[in-house]
Design an enzyme around this catalytic site. Sequence first.
Site, PDB file in Angstrom:
ATOM      1  N   GLU A  95      -5.666 -11.378   6.994  1.00  0.00           N
ATOM      2  CA  GLU A  95      -5.339 -11.457   8.428  1.00  0.00           C
ATOM      3  C   GLU A  95      -5.834 -10.263   9.259  1.00  0.00           C
ATOM      4  O   GLU A  95      -5.088  -9.674  10.048  1.00  0.00           O
ATOM      5  CB  GLU A  95      -3.819 -11.633   8.579  1.00  0.00           C
ATOM      6  CG  GLU A  95      -3.305 -12.876   7.863  1.00  0.00           C
ATOM      7  CD  GLU A  95      -1.802 -13.071   7.943  1.00  0.00           C
ATOM      8  OE1 GLU A  95      -1.155 -12.451   8.806  1.00  0.00           O
ATOM      9  OE2 GLU A  95      -1.266 -13.843   7.130  1.00  0.00           O
TER      10      GLU A  95
ATOM     11  N   ASN B 221      -8.800 -13.424   3.325  1.00  0.00           N
ATOM     12  CA  ASN B 221      -7.809 -14.479   3.525  1.00  0.00           C
ATOM     13  C   ASN B 221      -7.272 -14.438   4.951  1.00  0.00           C
ATOM     14  O   ASN B 221      -7.032 -13.352   5.501  1.00  0.00           O
ATOM     15  CB  ASN B 221      -6.654 -14.252   2.521  1.00  0.00           C
ATOM     16  CG  ASN B 221      -5.664 -15.389   2.471  1.00  0.00           C
ATOM     17  OD1 ASN B 221      -6.065 -16.548   2.351  1.00  0.00           O
ATOM     18  ND2 ASN B 221      -4.386 -15.075   2.569  1.00  0.00           N
TER      19      ASN B 221
ATOM     20  N   HIS C 234      -1.536 -23.156   6.812  1.00  0.00           N
ATOM     21  CA  HIS C 234      -0.165 -23.451   7.246  1.00  0.00           C
ATOM     22  C   HIS C 234      -0.307 -24.415   8.419  1.00  0.00           C
ATOM     23  O   HIS C 234      -0.532 -24.008   9.557  1.00  0.00           O
ATOM     24  CB  HIS C 234       0.567 -22.172   7.671  1.00  0.00           C
ATOM     25  CG  HIS C 234       0.746 -21.180   6.565  1.00  0.00           C
ATOM     26  ND1 HIS C 234       1.500 -21.435   5.448  1.00  0.00           N
ATOM     27  CD2 HIS C 234       0.243 -19.935   6.396  1.00  0.00           C
ATOM     28  CE1 HIS C 234       1.486 -20.387   4.631  1.00  0.00           C
ATOM     29  NE2 HIS C 234       0.711 -19.461   5.176  1.00  0.00           N
TER      30      HIS C 234
ATOM     31  N   GLU D  64      -2.608 -21.060   0.875  1.00  0.00           N
ATOM     32  CA  GLU D  64      -1.175 -21.048   1.228  1.00  0.00           C
ATOM     33  C   GLU D  64      -0.753 -22.367   1.892  1.00  0.00           C
ATOM     34  O   GLU D  64      -0.052 -22.381   2.882  1.00  0.00           O
ATOM     35  CB  GLU D  64      -0.870 -19.878   2.165  1.00  0.00           C
ATOM     36  CG  GLU D  64      -1.289 -18.511   1.624  1.00  0.00           C
ATOM     37  CD  GLU D  64      -0.964 -17.376   2.556  1.00  0.00           C
ATOM     38  OE1 GLU D  64      -0.163 -17.554   3.498  1.00  0.00           O
ATOM     39  OE2 GLU D  64      -1.485 -16.258   2.348  1.00  0.00           O
TER      40      GLU D  64
ATOM     41  N   ASP E 229       0.916 -25.471   3.294  1.00  0.00           N
ATOM     42  CA  ASP E 229       2.186 -26.155   3.505  1.00  0.00           C
ATOM     43  C   ASP E 229       2.031 -27.010   4.772  1.00  0.00           C
ATOM     44  O   ASP E 229       1.210 -26.704   5.644  1.00  0.00           O
ATOM     45  CB  ASP E 229       3.399 -25.216   3.603  1.00  0.00           C
ATOM     46  CG  ASP E 229       3.181 -23.979   4.473  1.00  0.00           C
ATOM     47  OD1 ASP E 229       3.706 -22.906   4.115  1.00  0.00           O
ATOM     48  OD2 ASP E 229       2.475 -24.085   5.502  1.00  0.00           O
TER      49      ASP E 229
HETATM   50  O1  G3I Z   1      15.436 -11.544   0.114  1.00  0.00           O
HETATM   51  C1  G3I Z   1      15.746 -10.757   1.267  1.00  0.00           C
HETATM   52  C2  G3I Z   1      17.218 -10.908   1.608  1.00  0.00           C
HETATM   53  O2  G3I Z   1      18.001 -10.344   0.556  1.00  0.00           O
HETATM   54  C3  G3I Z   1      17.511 -10.197   2.918  1.00  0.00           C
HETATM   55  O3  G3I Z   1      18.870 -10.409   3.286  1.00  0.00           O
HETATM   56  C4  G3I Z   1      16.589 -10.777   3.999  1.00  0.00           C
HETATM   57  C5  G3I Z   1      16.818 -10.150   5.341  1.00  0.00           C
HETATM   58  O4  G3I Z   1      16.057  -8.985   5.454  1.00  0.00           O
HETATM   59  O5  G3I Z   1      15.210 -10.536   3.609  1.00  0.00           O
HETATM   60  C6  G3I Z   1      14.894 -11.236   2.431  1.00  0.00           C
HETATM   61  O6  G3I Z   1      13.544 -10.969   2.088  1.00  0.00           O
HETATM   62  C7  G3I Z   1      12.618 -11.699   2.895  1.00  0.00           C
HETATM   63  C8  G3I Z   1      11.589 -12.329   1.949  1.00  0.00           C
HETATM   64  O7  G3I Z   1      10.584 -13.018   2.695  1.00  0.00           O
HETATM   65  C9  G3I Z   1      12.238 -13.326   0.990  1.00  0.00           C
HETATM   66  O8  G3I Z   1      12.721 -14.401   1.717  1.00  0.00           O
HETATM   67  C10 G3I Z   1      11.920 -10.730   3.827  1.00  0.00           C
HETATM   68  O9  G3I Z   1      12.841 -10.244   4.776  1.00  0.00           O
HETATM   69  C11 G3I Z   1      10.819 -11.470   4.550  1.00  0.00           C
HETATM   70  O10 G3I Z   1      10.041 -10.555   5.319  1.00  0.00           O
HETATM   71  C12 G3I Z   1       9.864 -12.124   3.548  1.00  0.00           C
HETATM   72  O11 G3I Z   1       8.934 -12.915   4.285  1.00  0.00           O
HETATM   73  C13 G3I Z   1       7.695 -13.175   3.610  1.00  0.00           C
HETATM   74  C14 G3I Z   1       6.595 -13.024   4.652  1.00  0.00           C
HETATM   75  O12 G3I Z   1       5.320 -13.361   4.066  1.00  0.00           O
HETATM   76  C15 G3I Z   1       6.542 -11.602   5.171  1.00  0.00           C
HETATM   77  O13 G3I Z   1       5.540 -11.533   6.168  1.00  0.00           O
HETATM   78  C16 G3I Z   1       7.702 -14.600   3.075  1.00  0.00           C
HETATM   79  O14 G3I Z   1       8.618 -14.732   2.000  1.00  0.00           O
HETATM   80  C17 G3I Z   1       6.316 -15.001   2.599  1.00  0.00           C
HETATM   81  O15 G3I Z   1       6.265 -16.388   2.277  1.00  0.00           O
HETATM   82  C18 G3I Z   1       5.282 -14.730   3.693  1.00  0.00           C
HETATM   83  O16 G3I Z   1       4.021 -15.032   3.188  1.00  0.00           O
HETATM   84  C19 G3I Z   1       2.926 -14.780   4.100  1.00  0.00           C
HETATM   85  C20 G3I Z   1       1.749 -14.339   3.270  1.00  0.00           C
HETATM   86  O17 G3I Z   1       2.083 -13.198   2.511  1.00  0.00           O
HETATM   87  C21 G3I Z   1       0.538 -14.106   4.155  1.00  0.00           C
HETATM   88  N1  G3I Z   1       0.226 -15.302   4.951  1.00  0.00           N
HETATM   89  C22 G3I Z   1       1.348 -15.767   5.763  1.00  0.00           C
HETATM   90  C23 G3I Z   1       2.549 -16.061   4.861  1.00  0.00           C
HETATM   91  C24 G3I Z   1       3.701 -16.607   5.679  1.00  0.00           C
HETATM   92  O18 G3I Z   1       4.164 -15.654   6.576  1.00  0.00           O
END
Ligand code: G3I
Length: 375
Positions: free
Chosen positions: A174, A220, A256, A285, A287
């Site tokens: 990105e 990516n 996405h 990725e 979905d």
């Molecule tokens: O698990 C914790 C939880 O314990 C806590 O209470 C909560 C609140 O802070 O956070 C939770 O962790 C989150 C994690 O996902 C698991 O759900 C993080 O905050 C959150 O930032 C994280 O988001 C991830 C996101 O990237 C961050 O930008 C997503 O899972 C993940 O699927 C997403 O993936 C990205 C790729 O890396 C790049 N392309 C886009 C894609 C979607 O955004």
Amino acid sequence: MKKTIITSLFTLLLVACGGGSDSTDNSQSGQQKDQQNQDTEVVFDNLSSLAEFPIGVSVPAGQYANSILNSEARKQIVLQHFSQISAENIMKMDALQPNQGQFSFNHADNLINFANNNGIGVHGHVLLWHSQVPNWMKSFSGDKQQWLTMMKTHITTVATHFAGQVESWDVVNEAFLDNGLYRSIGDSGSVWYQNIGAEFIQEAFVAASQADPNADLYYNDYNLSSSSSKINAVVAMVEDFQTRNIPIDGVGFQMHVTSSYPSDDTIKAHFKKIVDLGLKVKITELDVRMNANSQHQQVSDAILKLQQQRYFDIVSAYLEAVPAAQRGGITIWGISDADSWILNLYDQEDWPLLFDENFNEKPALQGVAQALNND
Ligand code: G3I
């Protein structure tokens, strides 16, 4: 490759009227063939056995409550249907180097050991991006050279550590905006662009290549399948890299998408821009949001059927536009609908993936299988 074809009544009628034929006959019209194959249920044991390229899925792991390593249901789906995994979060910069010079590989090693011990490949996600940057990096103080050294130390240490266990990497994620300009300042700005300039991208690829010469190296991004400005900016970058022998093997289209946007034709045309450069194309990725406008309170058979068609169409577009030798693979971004980042980010109901919240197969899984079976 084990698969049994159960032909639908539609197809039997087609054959009875002399309109059908066996799969080797190309006399059927494209539309008839597509419709016939879309109506033909594919019975299979293992989705990835229907493809000659990686069929991947992103997985939660490490400290996350839904870690695959603590979930027999998630583990079973991955072991049965997928030939590659991407770590959804635990191989990102904040996870692997939470403090300067302090690398934390345990969670990632456990996940990669699980994959490799079960004959499943790993796509590394992600060496460098603007998000999930540990605080010490965000507040790093130094001149351009010191930023470059810090960046290359991260990439070199991580790629060296996983060399031989990771088939491919998202090296940079990105770096462009949808308008084709570099991601720079602002809320979703890039500390890498701000402190090094655009050359951070090539420096990242050179460092990754030197650390792991055998891994396929991808750029990516999202909306590459929809934004012409963005895909054209990536094409220009790749062409520049190719003239200067900067190592790059492929482009990752995150995909996405929604049930209707972007169109199949646009997707194919944008894939082809990268194919024409001789690079691999990987859907990294995938979905499919079915409730982007919050128009549905709950899922229905009609929604699931529409989603099956969309997954069928996207995979068919990939197979049509990308020659076999340039297929980096197709990765679904999540196992169960309940795991999807979309539900967290948009805080609303949606059903974007191949398995439902109870880990049951959805028609979308059949849609992917039908498209793969067509190839
Ligand atoms: O698990 C914790 C939880 O314990 C806590 O209470 C909560 C609140 O802070 O956070 C939770 O962790 C989150 C994690 O996902 C698991 O759900 C993080 O905050 C959150 O930032 C994280 O988001 C991830 C996101 O990237 C961050 O930008 C997503 O899972 C993940 O699927 C997403 O993936 C990205 C790729 O890396 C790049 N392309 C886009 C894609 C979607 O955004």
